[in-house]
Every structure is written in structure tokens, then in C-alpha cells.
Design a protein around this motif. Structure first.
Motif, PDB file in Angstrom:
ATOM      1  N   ILE A 114      -2.370   1.391   0.774  1.00  0.00           N
ATOM      2  CA  ILE A 114      -2.605   1.380  -0.672  1.00  0.00           C
ATOM      3  C   ILE A 114      -3.313   2.652  -1.107  1.00  0.00           C
ATOM      4  O   ILE A 114      -2.968   3.259  -2.130  1.00  0.00           O
ATOM      5  CB  ILE A 114      -3.417   0.134  -1.072  1.00  0.00           C
ATOM      6  N   VAL A 115      -4.295   3.092  -0.335  1.00  0.00           N
ATOM      7  CA  VAL A 115      -5.020   4.321  -0.660  1.00  0.00           C
ATOM      8  C   VAL A 115      -4.096   5.526  -0.595  1.00  0.00           C
ATOM      9  O   VAL A 115      -4.285   6.512  -1.317  1.00  0.00           O
ATOM     10  CB  VAL A 115      -6.228   4.495   0.275  1.00  0.00           C
ATOM     11  N   SER A 116      -3.042   5.466   0.248  1.00  0.00           N
ATOM     12  CA  SER A 116      -2.105   6.586   0.341  1.00  0.00           C
ATOM     13  C   SER A 116      -1.336   6.799  -0.960  1.00  0.00           C
ATOM     14  O   SER A 116      -0.672   7.827  -1.130  1.00  0.00           O
ATOM     15  CB  SER A 116      -1.118   6.369   1.493  1.00  0.00           C
ATOM     16  N   LEU A 140       9.178  10.713 -12.144  1.00  0.00           N
ATOM     17  CA  LEU A 140       8.893   9.380 -12.678  1.00  0.00           C
ATOM     18  C   LEU A 140       9.441   8.294 -11.754  1.00  0.00           C
ATOM     19  O   LEU A 140       8.800   7.254 -11.558  1.00  0.00           O
ATOM     20  CB  LEU A 140       9.492   9.237 -14.077  1.00  0.00           C
ATOM     21  N   VAL A 141      10.614   8.531 -11.184  1.00  0.00           N
ATOM     22  CA  VAL A 141      11.172   7.587 -10.221  1.00  0.00           C
ATOM     23  C   VAL A 141      10.256   7.481  -9.007  1.00  0.00           C
ATOM     24  O   VAL A 141      10.013   6.388  -8.481  1.00  0.00           O
ATOM     25  CB  VAL A 141      12.594   8.013  -9.795  1.00  0.00           C
ATOM     26  N   GLY A 142       9.745   8.620  -8.561  1.00  0.00           N
ATOM     27  CA  GLY A 142       8.831   8.612  -7.425  1.00  0.00           C
ATOM     28  C   GLY A 142       7.573   7.813  -7.705  1.00  0.00           C
ATOM     29  O   GLY A 142       7.096   7.052  -6.840  1.00  0.00           O
ATOM     30  N   ILE A 143       7.014   7.953  -8.891  1.00  0.00           N
ATOM     31  CA  ILE A 143       5.823   7.187  -9.263  1.00  0.00           C
ATOM     32  C   ILE A 143       6.144   5.695  -9.296  1.00  0.00           C
ATOM     33  O   ILE A 143       5.365   4.857  -8.818  1.00  0.00           O
ATOM     34  CB  ILE A 143       5.288   7.670 -10.625  1.00  0.00           C
ATOM     35  N   ALA A 144       7.295   5.352  -9.868  1.00  0.00           N
ATOM     36  CA  ALA A 144       7.694   3.948  -9.908  1.00  0.00           C
ATOM     37  C   ALA A 144       7.837   3.371  -8.502  1.00  0.00           C
ATOM     38  O   ALA A 144       7.417   2.242  -8.228  1.00  0.00           O
ATOM     39  CB  ALA A 144       9.013   3.798 -10.675  1.00  0.00           C
ATOM     40  N   LEU A 145       8.395   4.159  -7.603  1.00  0.00           N
ATOM     41  CA  LEU A 145       8.525   3.704  -6.213  1.00  0.00           C
ATOM     42  C   LEU A 145       7.161   3.481  -5.578  1.00  0.00           C
ATOM     43  O   LEU A 145       6.984   2.556  -4.777  1.00  0.00           O
ATOM     44  CB  LEU A 145       9.323   4.721  -5.395  1.00  0.00           C
ATOM     45  N   GLY A 146       6.194   4.323  -5.916  1.00  0.00           N
ATOM     46  CA  GLY A 146       4.848   4.135  -5.392  1.00  0.00           C
ATOM     47  C   GLY A 146       4.286   2.787  -5.779  1.00  0.00           C
ATOM     48  O   GLY A 146       3.712   2.065  -4.948  1.00  0.00           O
ATOM     49  N   VAL A 151       3.346  -3.276  -4.544  1.00  0.00           N
ATOM     50  CA  VAL A 151       3.720  -4.669  -4.810  1.00  0.00           C
ATOM     51  C   VAL A 151       4.304  -5.313  -3.556  1.00  0.00           C
ATOM     52  O   VAL A 151       3.979  -6.453  -3.209  1.00  0.00           O
ATOM     53  CB  VAL A 151       4.723  -4.747  -5.983  1.00  0.00           C
ATOM     54  N   VAL A 152       5.175  -4.578  -2.857  1.00  0.00           N
ATOM     55  CA  VAL A 152       5.767  -5.103  -1.622  1.00  0.00           C
ATOM     56  C   VAL A 152       4.682  -5.406  -0.598  1.00  0.00           C
ATOM     57  O   VAL A 152       4.708  -6.433   0.086  1.00  0.00           O
ATOM     58  CB  VAL A 152       6.791  -4.099  -1.047  1.00  0.00           C
ATOM     59  N   LEU A 153       3.713  -4.522  -0.501  1.00  0.00           N
ATOM     60  CA  LEU A 153       2.652  -4.689   0.485  1.00  0.00           C
ATOM     61  C   LEU A 153       1.741  -5.865   0.147  1.00  0.00           C
ATOM     62  O   LEU A 153       1.408  -6.688   0.996  1.00  0.00           O
ATOM     63  CB  LEU A 153       1.838  -3.401   0.580  1.00  0.00           C
ATOM     64  N   SER A 154       1.325  -5.960  -1.122  1.00  0.00           N
ATOM     65  CA  SER A 154       0.338  -6.986  -1.490  1.00  0.00           C
ATOM     66  C   SER A 154       0.967  -8.351  -1.753  1.00  0.00           C
ATOM     67  O   SER A 154       0.261  -9.369  -1.725  1.00  0.00           O
ATOM     68  CB  SER A 154      -0.448  -6.539  -2.727  1.00  0.00           C
ATOM     69  N   PRO A 284       5.879  -6.359   5.544  1.00  0.00           N
ATOM     70  CA  PRO A 284       5.576  -5.846   4.196  1.00  0.00           C
ATOM     71  C   PRO A 284       4.683  -4.606   4.212  1.00  0.00           C
ATOM     72  O   PRO A 284       4.832  -3.726   3.365  1.00  0.00           O
ATOM     73  CB  PRO A 284       4.877  -7.031   3.518  1.00  0.00           C
ATOM     74  N   THR A 285       3.764  -4.518   5.182  1.00  0.00           N
ATOM     75  CA  THR A 285       2.911  -3.329   5.272  1.00  0.00           C
ATOM     76  C   THR A 285       3.742  -2.096   5.602  1.00  0.00           C
ATOM     77  O   THR A 285       3.597  -1.040   4.984  1.00  0.00           O
ATOM     78  CB  THR A 285       1.826  -3.523   6.342  1.00  0.00           C
TER      79      THR A 285
END
Length: 310
Positions: A114-116, A140-146, A151-154, A284-285
């Protein structure tokens, strides 16, 4: 004697991996001092105090280094003190208080992933606060992917949002770090980074002591050996030694390549968490990290291409 270019690159690569290991293993050390709700450790009920003590020691060590390495041991003028204030509030106090509280309920690897996201968030804040920064549609696509990666992780459960509050706190920590980084660039004070870090660490530690008192945090008597070792590792190795390596590489490599350490550190967080704490790495991580890495690559694609082909 002149060192061949290949030798310099080899040394830089070793220092880069050492920095990733030192900063990645910090997540494990934080977890060792905190524990979790089912198996609380010494600092579980005082996470902000834990963070404050870390920077009491690290700040004094960094202050001593600043006295030796620079000719500017204290800030002067409004801009330089403003830079120190931003560092103390956002980069030290805000980031670490939220990170330490959040890591009570998530794994070392998940917190590191998450910190990454912070370099991606730095781009978002830079676009809003720095007029020279520009963001393309691909960015913007890259930010959305971040965000998708987090969300996938948490895996937030709409019926039980409390269950994902720890990941949300770590995400808040990443936001604090990113905002603080951009604000210091906006102020643009002519202050040696070692001096800024030393004063920010000490100021941030003082703020966190105040937060800890306000939260009425308490620890159960004499520190355990594990808690003492975790605190010493965080203060001396992860902070003091880590920032010395960081300053060296920042001068040699520049800010873009140094940002990449955020994407190597989670691997060390996962390995040390597994070896020392028995933490398992779930799908998920791994998936969240991969998505965030792709997002970062899109956001910073031009800078990365320039670094690789220079």
C-alpha cells in the motif's frame, strides 16, 4: 584511482538493494513491536508512542550527521522553517502515526504494498499543486490502476468496512507522505536535505508524543527484548543507516530511480515477515502489488525510459 563505470553501477546496485532491504524489513520490525489483535506485542496499545520513540533516536542520530556533513545545522528564514514544518507534520508524524496504527491489523507485506502507492499519489498531488507538472491520459490510467491495486489488496467488504480500516489507515499514511513530498517541492527552500530531515524527525517525534498523550496510550511496564530490538532496528538501521544510503543514491541516481525502491521494498517486507513472524503472502497481496507496479510504470513511463536509455 579511477573506478570504472561498471564498478560504479555495481556499487550503486548493491546500495539500492541494501536500501530496499533496510526499508522493506522496517515493516517487519514495526509488526514485531506491535503484534496484532489476536497476539498483541509490547507496543500494541501504544503504536504512536512506538513511532515517536523511533524518531527520538533517529532524529538525534540524523542531527549529529547533519552537523558533520553540512555547514547549515539549522534552518533560517520562513521558507526553510516551513519546509521543516511540512516534513514534521506530514512526512514524519502523519505518515508514521497512521502507518504504525494501521499495521496492527495488516501484514508487513500488505502495508509495504500500500505504501508503494505513494509515488503514484505524489504525481496526483504534484498535478494539483505544481503548475509545471502535467498528466496525460495514460498517466490517469496509471493512477486509476494504482487505486485498483489497493482495492484488490485490501478487499473491502461493504457489509463490514471496519474490517478493512487498518488498510485504510496505511493508505492514509501513503497520502500524507505523498502530500508532504509535493509541498516541500512547492516551498523550494535552499536547505540541505540532511538538516531538513534531522529537524523534521525531531519535530515529528515531538508531535507524535503529543498525540500519544492525547490518546492516553500506555505500555505494560518494562519493554520486552523483542520490543527493544524492534525499536533499535527501526531507529538505527531503518532510519539512520537507511537515510545515509538514501542521500548517497539520491545524489548519484536522482529522484526517479530512487522512487523505484518503493517497488522493491515490499519483496523484502514479505520475506522478512515470513522468516521472522511467520506471515503468509496471499494472492490478493501479490495481485495488488502487480497492479500498482503497472500503474506506476504508466505514470512514470517517460522518466523511466529516459533513465534507462541515458
Amino acid at each position: 584511482m579511477v573506478v570504472p563505470a561498471s564498478g560504479v553501477r555495481y556499487r550503486n546496485a548493491l546500495l539500492f538493494l541494501m536500501l530496499a532491504a533496510v526499508w522493506g524489513s522496517a515493516f517487519m520490525a514495526i509488526k514485531a513491536g506491535l503484534g496484532d489483535p489476536t497476539n498483541p506485542a509490547y507496543f500494541f496499545d501504544a503504536p504512536v508512542l512506538f513511532a515517536a520513540l523511533r524518531f527520538d533516536v533517529a532524529g538525534l542520530l540524523m542531527f549529529g550527521y547533519a552537523l558533520r556533513a553540512t555547514d547549515r545545522w539549522r534552518p533560517k528564514g520562513r521558507a526553510e522553517w516551513a519546509t521543516v514544518g511540512v516534513g514534521a507534520v506530514f512526512i514524519i508524524a502523519g505518515y508514521h502515526a497512521l502507518l504504525f496504527v494501521g499495521e496492527r491489523g495488516t501484514t508487513s507485506a500488505a502495508a509495504a504494498v500500500i505504501v508503494s502507492l505513494s509515488p503514484v499519489m505524489t504525481t496526483v498531488f504534484a498535478r494539483a499543486l505544481l503548475p509545471d507538472e502535467r498528466l496525460t491520459a495514460v498517466g490517469l490510467v496509471g493512477i486509476a490502476l494504482g487505486f485498483v491495486g489497493v482495492v484488490v489488496l485490501s478487499r473491502p467488504d461493504p457489509t463490514n468496512l471496519v474490517g478493512s480500516r487498518f488498510e485504510a489507515l496505511v493508505f492514509g499514511a501513503a497520502l500524507c507522505f505523498a502530500l508532504g513530498s509535493v509541498l516541500t517541492r512547492r516551498i523550494d527552500a535552499d536547505l540541505p536535505i540532511e538538516t531538513m530531515e534531522a529537524w523534521s524527525m525531531l519535530g515529528g517525534a515531538a508531535l507524535m508524543h503529543g498525540f500519544s498523550i492525547g490518546l492516553e496510550e500506555a505500555v505494560p511496564g518494562v519493554p520486552t527484548a523483542e520490543a527493544t530490538a524492534a525499536l533499535a532496528y527501526l531507529a538505527v538501521v531503518s532510519s539512520a543507516l537507511g537515510f545515509l544510503i538514501y542521500f548517497t543514491l539520491l545524489e548519484r541516481l536522482g529522484a526517479i530511480e530512487i522512487n523505484l525502491v518503493s517497488y522493491v521494498a515490499p519483496a523484502f517486507a514479505a520475506v522478512t515477515g515470513f522468516l521472522f513472524l511467520g506471515e503468509l503472502i496471499d494472492a490478493p497481496t501479490v495481485g495488488g502489488f502487480a497492479i500498482i507496479l503497472v500503474g506506476f510504470s504508466l505514470v512514470k513511463r517517460r522518466s523511466i525510459r529516459a533513465e534507462l536509455w541515458r
